[in-house]
Write an enzyme that holds these catalytic residues in place. Structure first.
Site, PDB file in Angstrom:
ATOM      1  N   TYR A  12       0.795  -1.444   0.064  1.00 50.11           N
ATOM      2  CA  TYR A  12      -0.205   0.353  -0.410  1.00 50.11           C
ATOM      3  C   TYR A  12       0.854   1.228  -0.167  1.00 50.11           C
ATOM      4  O   TYR A  12       0.831   1.856  -1.435  1.00 50.11           O
ATOM      5  CB  TYR A  12      -0.864   0.103   1.208  1.00 50.11           C
ATOM      6  CG  TYR A  12      -1.565  -0.762   1.624  1.00 50.11           C
ATOM      7  CD1 TYR A  12      -2.725  -1.823   0.636  1.00 50.11           C
ATOM      8  CD2 TYR A  12      -2.683  -1.803   2.988  1.00 50.11           C
ATOM      9  CE1 TYR A  12      -3.519  -3.035   0.652  1.00 50.11           C
ATOM     10  CE2 TYR A  12      -3.563  -2.058   2.839  1.00 50.11           C
ATOM     11  CZ  TYR A  12      -3.705  -3.486   2.054  1.00 50.11           C
ATOM     12  OH  TYR A  12      -5.040  -3.817   2.206  1.00 50.11           O
ATOM     13  N   SER A  13       1.949   1.406   1.557  1.00 52.54           N
ATOM     14  CA  SER A  13       2.015   3.017   1.480  1.00 52.54           C
ATOM     15  C   SER A  13       3.268   3.217   0.316  1.00 52.54           C
ATOM     16  O   SER A  13       3.992   2.154   0.219  1.00 52.54           O
ATOM     17  CB  SER A  13       3.105   2.623   3.193  1.00 52.54           C
ATOM     18  OG  SER A  13       2.129   3.220   3.594  1.00 52.54           O
ATOM     19  N   SER A  36       5.703  -5.409   5.161  1.00 51.43           N
ATOM     20  CA  SER A  36       6.251  -6.553   6.201  1.00 51.43           C
ATOM     21  C   SER A  36       6.383  -7.881   5.560  1.00 51.43           C
ATOM     22  O   SER A  36       4.960  -8.515   4.710  1.00 51.43           O
ATOM     23  CB  SER A  36       5.800  -6.465   7.508  1.00 51.43           C
ATOM     24  OG  SER A  36       4.388  -6.793   7.840  1.00 51.43           O
ATOM     25  N   GLU A  92      -8.469  -4.991   8.369  1.00 45.84           N
ATOM     26  CA  GLU A  92      -7.438  -5.291  10.044  1.00 45.84           C
ATOM     27  C   GLU A  92      -7.580  -4.351  10.661  1.00 45.84           C
ATOM     28  O   GLU A  92      -6.665  -4.495  11.321  1.00 45.84           O
ATOM     29  CB  GLU A  92      -6.077  -4.352   8.466  1.00 45.84           C
ATOM     30  CG  GLU A  92      -4.793  -4.443   8.944  1.00 45.84           C
ATOM     31  CD  GLU A  92      -4.060  -3.672   7.513  1.00 45.84           C
ATOM     32  OE1 GLU A  92      -4.359  -2.625   6.554  1.00 45.84           O
ATOM     33  OE2 GLU A  92      -2.170  -3.259   8.753  1.00 45.84           O
TER      34      GLU A  92
END
Lengths: 366, 400, 366, 400
Positions: free
Chosen positions: D127-128, D160, D243
């Site tokens: 995402y980021s 991660s 999430e």
């Protein structure tokens, strides 16, 4: 202990909420706080009729037989509405009488309280600390008869009380006494309080005749104080939530720079932080009530946690609410300061937050 | 018209002249409790000061001055200060006179300036409105032309001194069809007229230092407009800057006054000076006030050195924290005593009063939040937020 | 005392600033902090050539003869640049030597320090408190000769030092000793420090021969500590201002939601609050330096005020700076954490803020 | 295609069936330290669970489920929990599988879903980006159609598990000419291909739990787009909501792990339990954590009662304060010891690690500032800020 179901409790809170919405408007509060008595007799009667005065009194004594959970729930409504009435004083008195375990006294006194008789507790002196060290009265026995001496202060609704429960030192400990407000040697003086919805008195005892209730000592006072702290926590949580709601509502409608002020992060983020404070206060107050009701071994922890968390949360919420309103809340006519005054009073009514933090650690064994 | 400057004199000559004047005329003044007006003895004295041209040394000769440079003007002010005589240095301190001098018409200046300096005219500020607090450019009080006059209608709040004021510095809307900053004009509104009603405003502290002013068809001469039509925002910005620089630390102490107990005294009196928790709190509260004083001293020194200082603008924000935290500390010292107020409970009364009055600083004259915007934007140079109402005609701007 | 004019001082600070801009870039800092010595010899030499090592050393001993005001000004630059170098250690050592009033020792030792010899002070043990109670070494005389025992910790640049000044207990008080780093019985162990620009060592003394300096006792240590606290305050103020500048710069250029993040009140208001903190720290550090330089009677107050105000301001500024940067500052590669590490180290290097608040009150007579 | 539901069973029948299954098959699992992948024993077990239809009870029969109502599904989960067997309830906890199930094409679900549930496929989040942190809708990684595939180029960060991942949930821009929220698509990007490079990211704590992912011309099949073209923002919002509800309190304890020392223990160990200043601080630090636990318990109870709860959203903000303040308290307890780190100084190492790692919570997954926006807007209903880039074509949006 309590026979209330969750539905009973909700219905009760709902009745009180509707009653207060009708009879405890801001105008009513302002009228009451400027009055000598400090409360509106008609409103008090209506509350008594709902059973609120006898909420924690046993049904055998004409009460509703509620416990800490019910009391906390009602006190949230009381706090939200800024109710000016002797409910808190009467509840303390009823709890103290019940804790004395003196069946005859309970039979004699509790039904009257449930029906609206105004009672209060005299314990602390100038220092205002509700601890063994803070007890300001001393009792001496002459044969069967007891007499009280000393000066009690911060007595809630002391000037209006029709019955005074006095906690006094005796040899080797403490005892609880019933005192008539017109007893010889008892002088009552009203104190000027910052929270004008509050009535406090100083009571000067000079050889005042009194009746001892049972053989109870400090443990009865402690039991009363725990219930009172739960009630106060409920009031604080309810007050914090209401003053925040009021402020959020204002932030949605007040326009500056062409935008609702609540669209500015400065205001929005303060509101978010205060939501955390007021919801945490609510959780703490309710958890303390449940722990006390169930006789949980960590009840003392829960109660003292609620005592400081709710006090600090209400004080912060009410203080920030004024800042968030801006100039309008700097006027007497705006209700925000009424909440701040109540919050500041509650902050020290039964011990400062620092004191309860210390007690919390002690209860944890730390 | 006379010359703009008097004949130059040396510092010594100037000092000698002002000393001689003070020596001959200054006899002191009686004590007076009224804070809103200037007493007759002082007015008589200030008239003497104005006529001897000591009141506004930097101004030109035709407006009661001497056209002195700042350095020489300070010599005069120092001599007045040395004998505690008021009336000098008004070209630095008299907010209203400075505004009139810089932006007023010749007619207005001739009519009012001398009386303002002598104290014969009292003034007040008519800026804030119920709907325009943080956002002063949102004022809705209107001024409509009528012959050579303007007719004013609207409501102002947070006006101190309105009861005794002869004139009020007013911002009012004169054009609704331009963006909000561009349709405001600045007036000296005569207060003693039928269309102006002043009502005291009960504050949260249960005092009434401020007023609401209801204006309904009040009249002001066109000559009493300052800075020209629809130029009021600029005049206001200048006047606010004067106000900030004059105001400095205007925060009040305890209500009763006269009590100089320090935080240490209060802690000792409360029997808490030996308590480690109290001591930590005490040290921090003292520190905040000291640090602000050190910041102010540094700002002044920086100004002398000619370097600009970002420190100056921090004072109001700092003072807000100081006042709220001192009040909190006093409250904590008192414990249950803080439940009380009134003359029988002076310490509690102070703590409670101060806890409320601290909002005078954290809200009044721009909230802490507005102040942080100003520091962020003007001092640190951070970009402004998108301003959605800056470019639309004022009549289309949302209000509430 | 100091013969510096304001212009001298500005010129000196300017020279140091330019030197550090050249030779103490972020890359240099990272290289130094990963190195064993913890500093770059070339940079140290350059600083020595500017006279910085001997800044507070008397011209008679080849120093510049500066005082607290000059030291504070330079330390602001040091703090801003995160200089990893033994300057602070050497300055403490020089101040301690001078405070001993031992003319021969000053003649023998100070010129070397001014020329870049690395010296340090060993005083406290595991507790790390720079107080009489914290002194970890004991000295015993055998005839004319002295020997030291004990374990000193938190010794700045202890592993690199060429000269150790040790403060030790003697009968009836304290004394200051000169110790050679290679003296028999002295074991030096490098400690792993959280601020990797910092070098700390533990020094184990077992019957280590030492030379006593003069007859000075704790008062010399106290004089040294005051100067060191002013230096530290300057470093903190300079560090706080620089990390804030860096953050403000980022907030002007980092775009999220189509706007520079500094246009959001959440960021803008944090920056405004931090400006108040860092400017207050600067005022406090400079005022302390001036008070100490002029021998003002309230110098101790000013020094301890600066000690806690600057420590707290730097810690808060460096901590908030990371939050304001967001994710980028959660990476090792970004310099914000280097400031946080320094700020956290400085917070406890010469006593915690709470300790200095207490000393501040004591200095006020409260 | 099979029926969507199995034959209804009673609670007791269901309980008996799951118990029998567990009794027969569940033998426990060996301990494993790798947190990023699922070990072979567990994969074998989960395959058994999936094939016996216990993994995703609420899902329909054609997708490994039983079409159970929530109440009955909880019975199954409770039985698994009672014997500490993993693998059940993945329809509530397996973020990736839930997203694939709800938004994936039939082709993709057939290809991946079972392997995801068995743990044979490892996943990560893409995402980021360096330029899109708080503002995820500002992503600039592009996906361009090429035949039936998309070709992806860009950079992702704070990933991660990227080292071991087989697929990454990716948001990428597929239309630059519409406002930013409208031109994003959501993909399952195969990670094991030449155009994807994963580099560990050294964190402020000197660990590397995260990665940067450099994507240069990597390919993803059109069937592996979820929710349809340019509908990625909606898919993302749903995935983020999962999430948040799954994550709960994911904050880590001290680096060394295994140490259950309470704040009280730490204070005692530091010899400060008798210090009144420490005690006040201690009580407050404990209180913050307790209050958050009480809030969470209340939120859960409220959910059971069917009333919505504003309390849930406060947890992350509360946890941020808890972690920062606990670290601060630990630091204060240590005094000068906090200068140290490393294994020789475990308490100091913890305090320093935690003081930095607290930013994982106060920045990661939406900064505290973004979180306050969300609480203010979604919970309290305060109006949004004007969003200046919401309606302009993305290629005209400022970036930096």
């Amino acid at each position: 202990m309590s026979s209330f179901t969750a539905e009973d409790r909700a219905a009760m809170a709902d009745s009180v909420r509707r009653l207060l919405a009708d009879l405890c408007t801001e105008a009513d509060i302002r009228r009451a706080m400027e009055s000598e008595a400090g409360y509106d007799a008609a409103l008090w009667t209506a509350l008594v009729e709902l059973g609120v005065a006898g909420l924690v009194i046993d049904p055998a004594h004409d009460g509703l037989g509620g416990g800490p959970v019910e009391l906390e729930a009602i006190m949230e409504e009381v706090g939200a509405a800024l109710l000016p009435a002797p409910l808190f004083a009467v509840t303390m008195a009823a709890a103290l009488i019940a804790a004395c375990g003196d069946a005859a006294a309970s039979d004699r006194l509790l039904p009257g309280l449930a029906r609206g008789r105004i009672a209060t507790v005299a314990l602390t002196g100038e220092a205002g600390t509700w601890t063994p060290e803070g007890v300001a009265l001393a009792a001496h026995a002459h044969g069967e008869r007891w007499f009280l001496d000393g000066t009690a202060s911060y007595v809630l609704h002391g000037a209006a009380a029709d019955l005074v429960l006095a906690v006094a030192r005796i040899e080797g400990g403490f005892a609880i006494f019933e005192v008539a407000p017109d007893a010889p040697g008892l002088a009552v003086e009203r104190l000027q309080s910052f929270d004008r919805t509050l009535r406090l008195a100083k009571m000067d005892f000079r050889h005042v005749p009194a009746t001892r209730l049972g053989q109870a000592g400090w443990e009865a006072v402690e039991a009363m104080l725990r219930l009172a702290l739960v009630a106060l926590a409920g009031e604080q949580a309810g007050g914090a939530r209401r003053v925040l709601e009021m402020t959020v509502q204002y932030a949605k409608t007040r326009i500056q720079f062409g935008r609702a002020i609540g669209s500015f992060q400065a205001i929005k983020h303060m509101a978010a932080d205060l939501l955390l404070e007021s919801e945490s206060a609510t959780s703490a107050a309710r958890a303390a009530a449940e722990a006390l009701a169930s006789g949980a071994p960590d009840a003392a922890e829960a109660v003292h946690l609620a005592a400081f968390a709710c006090a600090d949360a209400y004080a912060k919420t009410a203080a920030d609410a004024i800042q968030m309103h801006g100039g309008i809340a700097f006027t007497w006519a705006h209700p925000a300061h009424l909440y701040l005054r109540r919050a500041r009073a509650d902050l020290h009514l039964l011990g400062a937050p620092a004191y309860h933090r210390e007690r919390f650690l002690q209860a944890m064994g730390a | 018209m006379t010359a703009r400057f008097l004949k130059p004199v040396s510092d010594d000559e100037l000092r000698a002249e002002v000393r001689a004047f003070l020596k001959e005329h200054w006899k002191g003044l009686p004590h007076r409790s009224d804070q809103w007006t200037v007493g007759p003895e002082q007015r008589a004295w200030q008239a003497k000061v104005v006529d001897a041209r000591w009141a506004v040394n930097r101004w030109p000769v035709e407006w009661y001055g001497r056209g002195l440079a700042d350095r020489q003007a300070k010599i005069v002010e120092a001599e007045f200060a040395a004998v505690r005589a008021p009336g000098a240095g008004q070209d630095r301190t008299h907010l209203y006179a400075i505004t009139a001098f810089n932006f007023g018409t010749e007619t207005m200046k001739a009519a009012l300036l001398r009386s303002m300096l002598t104290g014969d005219i009292n003034m007040c500020l008519l800026y804030s409105e119920p709907g325009a607090g943080s956002d002063l450019a949102g004022v809705r009080t209107k001024a409509e032309p009528d012959g050579g006059d303007y007719v004013v209608t609207g409501q102002k709040v947070w006006t101190s001194g309105a009861m005794t004021a002869d004139y009020g510095m007013l911002i009012a809307r004169t054009d609704w069809d331009v963006p909000k900053h561009n349709g405001i004009s600045f007036f000296f509104l005569p207060m003693k007229q039928p269309g102006v009603e002043v009502r005291p405003l009960r504050q949260v502290t249960d005092e009434a230092h401020f007023n609401e002013v209801f204006i309904d068809g009040a009249r002001v001469a066109g000559d009493f407009m300052l800075g020209g039509l629809n130029n009021g925002w600029r005049v206001l910005q200048t006047a606010l800057a004067y106000e900030r620089s004059v105001m400095g630390d205007a925060a009040r102490g305890p209500r009763r006054g006269g009590d100089r107990a320090t935080m240490v005294d209060l802690a000792r009196e409360a029997g808490r000076l030996g308590d480690p928790v109290t001591r930590q709190h005490l040290a921090q509260v003292i520190a905040w006030r000291r640090l602000n004083a050190l910041n102010n001293a540094r700002a002044k020194a920086d100004l002398k050195l000619g370097t600009s200082s970002s420190v100056m603008s921090l004072g109001k924000l700092a003072m807000s924290r100081i006042l709220h935290e001192e009040a909190r500390f006093r409250t904590m010292l008192l414990g249950a005593q803080s439940l009380l107020e009134g003359e029988a409970n002076p310490r509690a009364d102070d703590a409670n009063f101060l806890s409320l009055n601290a909002y005078f600083t954290s809200i009044g004259g721009g909230t802490d939040q507005i102040q942080r915007n100003i520091i962020g934007e003007r001092v640190l140079g951070l970009p402004k937020e998108p301003e959605i109402d800056r470019t639309v005609p004022f009549r289309d701007v949302r209000a509430g």
